[in-house]
Write an enzyme that holds these catalytic residues in place. Sequence first.
Site, short mmCIF file in Angstrom:
data_model
loop_
_atom_site.label_atom_id
_atom_site.label_comp_id
_atom_site.label_asym_id
_atom_site.label_seq_id
_atom_site.Cartn_x
_atom_site.Cartn_y
_atom_site.Cartn_z
N GLU A 138 -1.56 2.96 13.78
CA GLU A 138 -2.03 3.26 12.42
C GLU A 138 -3.54 3.15 12.34
O GLU A 138 -4.21 4.01 11.75
CB GLU A 138 -1.40 2.30 11.40
CG GLU A 138 -1.87 2.58 9.98
CD GLU A 138 -1.46 1.52 8.98
OE1 GLU A 138 -2.25 1.24 8.05
OE2 GLU A 138 -0.34 0.97 9.11
N CYS A 206 0.26 -2.39 2.00
CA CYS A 206 1.50 -1.87 1.41
C CYS A 206 2.26 -2.99 0.72
O CYS A 206 2.56 -4.02 1.32
CB CYS A 206 2.36 -1.23 2.50
SG CYS A 206 3.96 -0.65 1.89
#
Length: 301
Positions: A138, A206
């Site tokens: 990521e 998140c």
Amino acid sequence: MRGNDTGELSIEIDSASGFCFGVITAISKAESELKNSQPLHSLGDIVHNGEEVERLKKRGLHSITYDRLPELRGKRVLFRAHGEAPKVYAEAKRLGIEVVDATCPVVLALQKRISRKYQETRGKGTQIVIFGKQGHAEVNGLVGQTNGEAIVVQNLEEAKKLIDPQRPVALFSQTTMDMNRFAELGNFLKTFVASGVEVEAFDTICRQVSNRVPEITDFALRMDWVYFIAGAHSSNGKVLFNTAQRANLNSYFVSSPEEITRPLPAWVHSVGVCGATSTPLWQMEAVKHRIEEIAKEGKAK
């Protein structure tokens, strides 16, 4: 069932554990594509969980490394939930590869935010800083939004070494990092930079991940013993396991049910099974079954 010599043994799977939305979407997309046609290749493991990767491999999903992309000219390649850098998309297009894009929507939104900030601040000396794990898939995709210029830091020591206190900072985070450590880094940078130098901190963690911290804390506190299952390379798994262990010192990390080989101590009456956002429910159920098997074997002796 009776699991020890002193009473009943209760085994509970944490209902809040398991795949997050991004991973569910990526795996569902892979399974759907595999039903329609084969073969399908994944650029890197679709999830940081060896057993889930092996399960999907048996269904026709094969992981490849970046240096093997040229071998797949004109074929289909799945981009996993972690996301990819613009240059990877460009290379796939050049090779005529059909991209099956399973980038997590949260990661995709973060990529766009970083890209916008990079374009807005080019030539102004602003440092784009990403709080994350160097080399993580990521993070590589996020750094790619800045033409490779972003600074990646995992802790305060790295921040001191890599960030110029005389230049403005725009701080972002890998989506699965610890919220408290991100806040600590943001507060540190505001005192680290020179007077009048701007520090912007964007909380891009998140909430599907961060909300699991209090949930797994409560779960671990209720148990005598905890088995946390995740892939050895799962960043999210490390964060959540550390959370469980802080709540309950009798928390143990396993990557496979087969790693559980010993019966539980006699004083254990409640066992919790939990996992990362990359841990499938079937794997947690397998851990529960393994605990039951060992308990039964102990009773038979």
